[in-house]
Design a protein around this motif. Structure first.
Motif, PDB file in Angstrom:
ATOM      1  N   ARG A  26      -8.795  17.608  20.451  1.00 53.19           N
ATOM      2  CA  ARG A  26      -7.688  19.126  20.218  1.00 53.19           C
ATOM      3  C   ARG A  26      -8.586  20.505  20.097  1.00 53.19           C
ATOM      4  N   TYR A  27      -9.432  20.803  19.832  1.00 60.81           N
ATOM      5  CA  TYR A  27     -10.282  21.952  19.947  1.00 60.81           C
ATOM      6  C   TYR A  27     -10.226  22.074  21.400  1.00 60.81           C
ATOM      7  N   TYR A  28     -10.301  21.412  22.236  1.00 58.73           N
ATOM      8  CA  TYR A  28     -10.171  21.499  23.986  1.00 58.73           C
ATOM      9  C   TYR A  28      -9.428  22.192  24.298  1.00 58.73           C
ATOM     10  N   ASN A  29      -7.811  21.592  24.152  1.00 56.76           N
ATOM     11  CA  ASN A  29      -6.335  22.130  23.778  1.00 56.76           C
ATOM     12  C   ASN A  29      -5.972  23.559  23.816  1.00 56.76           C
ATOM     13  N   ILE A  30      -6.610  23.370  22.311  1.00 59.20           N
ATOM     14  CA  ILE A  30      -6.315  24.415  21.598  1.00 59.20           C
ATOM     15  C   ILE A  30      -7.243  25.656  22.251  1.00 59.20           C
ATOM     16  N   LEU A  31      -7.949  25.375  22.360  1.00 61.97           N
ATOM     17  CA  LEU A  31      -9.325  26.897  23.991  1.00 61.97           C
ATOM     18  C   LEU A  31      -8.404  26.907  24.896  1.00 61.97           C
ATOM     19  N   THR A  32      -8.154  26.017  25.227  1.00 64.25           N
ATOM     20  CA  THR A  32      -7.423  25.504  26.827  1.00 64.25           C
ATOM     21  C   THR A  32      -5.939  26.759  26.868  1.00 64.25           C
ATOM     22  N   VAL A  33      -5.447  26.355  25.980  1.00 59.56           N
ATOM     23  CA  VAL A  33      -3.982  26.929  25.532  1.00 59.56           C
ATOM     24  C   VAL A  33      -4.500  28.718  25.346  1.00 59.56           C
ATOM     25  N   SER A  34      -5.422  28.689  24.350  1.00 62.29           N
ATOM     26  CA  SER A  34      -5.192  30.483  24.222  1.00 62.29           C
ATOM     27  C   SER A  34      -6.011  31.158  25.479  1.00 62.29           C
ATOM     28  N   GLY A  35      -7.111  30.382  26.169  1.00 61.76           N
ATOM     29  CA  GLY A  35      -7.782  31.472  27.251  1.00 61.76           C
ATOM     30  C   GLY A  35      -6.569  31.352  28.740  1.00 61.76           C
ATOM     31  N   VAL A  36      -5.581  30.024  28.652  1.00 68.09           N
ATOM     32  CA  VAL A  36      -4.609  30.332  29.115  1.00 68.09           C
ATOM     33  C   VAL A  36      -3.401  31.776  29.146  1.00 68.09           C
ATOM     34  N   ALA A  37      -2.826  31.999  27.585  1.00 67.33           N
ATOM     35  CA  ALA A  37      -2.019  32.549  26.812  1.00 67.33           C
ATOM     36  C   ALA A  37      -2.968  34.344  27.477  1.00 67.33           C
ATOM     37  N   ALA A  38      -4.261  34.009  27.005  1.00 62.12           N
ATOM     38  CA  ALA A  38      -4.548  36.009  27.364  1.00 62.12           C
ATOM     39  C   ALA A  38      -5.240  36.585  28.427  1.00 62.12           C
ATOM     40  N   GLY A  39      -5.098  35.059  29.005  1.00 56.94           N
ATOM     41  CA  GLY A  39      -4.960  35.482  30.566  1.00 56.94           C
ATOM     42  C   GLY A  39      -3.546  35.921  31.204  1.00 56.94           C
ATOM     43  N   PHE A  40      -2.444  35.381  31.200  1.00 57.80           N
ATOM     44  CA  PHE A  40      -1.154  35.484  31.165  1.00 57.80           C
ATOM     45  C   PHE A  40      -0.759  37.197  30.378  1.00 57.80           C
ATOM     46  N   MET A  41      -1.388  37.770  28.642  1.00 56.18           N
ATOM     47  CA  MET A  41      -1.394  38.690  28.028  1.00 56.18           C
ATOM     48  C   MET A  41      -1.798  40.058  29.027  1.00 56.18           C
ATOM     49  N   VAL A  42      -3.227  39.659  29.493  1.00 60.09           N
ATOM     50  CA  VAL A  42      -3.886  40.870  30.290  1.00 60.09           C
ATOM     51  C   VAL A  42      -3.419  41.010  31.540  1.00 60.09           C
ATOM     52  N   SER A  43      -2.865  40.053  32.362  1.00 64.50           N
ATOM     53  CA  SER A  43      -2.225  40.308  33.635  1.00 64.50           C
ATOM     54  C   SER A  43      -1.054  40.831  33.517  1.00 64.50           C
TER      55      SER A  43
END
Length: 176
Positions: A26-43
Motif C-alpha cells: 500500500r505504501y509503495y502504491n501511494i508513493l508511486t502514484v504521488s510521485g507520478v502525480a507530482a511529475g504530471f503537476m510539474v510538467s
C-alpha cells in the motif's frame, strides 16, 4: 525481495517483520502514484505536459525491476543505473523548459547552455557508472540468495572472480 533478503540478510528483514507485506504494498502504491502525480503537476506547470511520460516510464521500470529485470542477466543493474542517471537528466530537462518560459532570461542564459549540458551529461554518466558498480558489488555480496531465488546476475553466471574483473574495468573507466 523477501526470499532473497531472508538468505542474504537474515535478521535484517523489515517487510514481514516490522512492516506487514500488505502495508508495504500500500505504501509503495501511494508513493508511486504521488510521485507520478507530482511529475504530471510539474510538467503541466512548465507548459510541457508530455514530459510527464518520463515519470510514468520510471515508475514502470521500477515495478518491472522488482518483478522481472532483477532476474535477467545485466538488465536489473542496467535499469537501476539508468534510473540513477535519469534523476540528473530530469532535473536539467525540467529546468531547461521552465527557463524557456522566461524569454529574456533564456536569451541571456543561452550562451551557458553548452557548458551546463556537458556538465549535466557528465554527471549523469558518472551516476550511471557508479550505480552500475554498486549494483555489481551488491550482487557479489548477495550471490547466495540470488542463486537460490533464480536471479541471473553476473556473479551467478560468470562467478565472482570474473565479475570482479568486469567491475574493476568499469571502475577504471569511471575514474578515467
Amino acid at each position: 525481495d523477501s526470499g532473497i533478503d531472508e538468505i542474504n540478510k537474515p535478521g535484517k528483514k523489515i517487510i514481514g517483520r516490522g512492516i506487514a507485506e500488505k502495508s508495504a504494498r500500500r505504501y509503495y502504491n501511494i508513493l508511486t502514484v504521488s510521485g507520478v502525480a507530482a511529475g504530471f503537476m510539474v510538467s503541466y506547470m512548465i507548459g510541457k505536459p508530455g514530459l510527464a511520460i518520463i515519470h510514468m516510464i520510471a515508475a514502470t521500470m521500477l515495478y518491472y525491476y522488482s518483478y522481472k529485470y532483477k532476474y535477467l542477466p545485466a538488465w536489473g543493474n542496467l535499469s537501476v543505473a539508468f534510473l540513477s542517471a535519469l534523476v540528473v537528466v530530469i532535473a536539467w530537462l525540467f529546468e531547461y523548459f521552465a527557463f524557456r518560459n522566461e524569454p529574456m532570461a533564456f536569451i541571456s542564459g543561452y550562451p551557458s547552455f553548452g557548458m551546463i549540458t556537458t556538465f549535466t551529461l557528465g554527471y549523469a554518466v558518472f551516476a550511471f557508472l557508479s550505480s552500475e558498480i554498486r549494483e555489481i558489488i551488491k550482487d557479489m555480496n548477495d550471490v547466495e540468495g540470488d542463486q537460490e531465488n533464480g536471479c541471473r546476475t553476473w556473479p551467478v553466471i560468470f562467478g565472482t572472480k570474473k565479475t570482479i574483473r568486469i567491475c574493476t574495468m568499469i571502475i577504471i573507466f569511471t575514474m578515467a
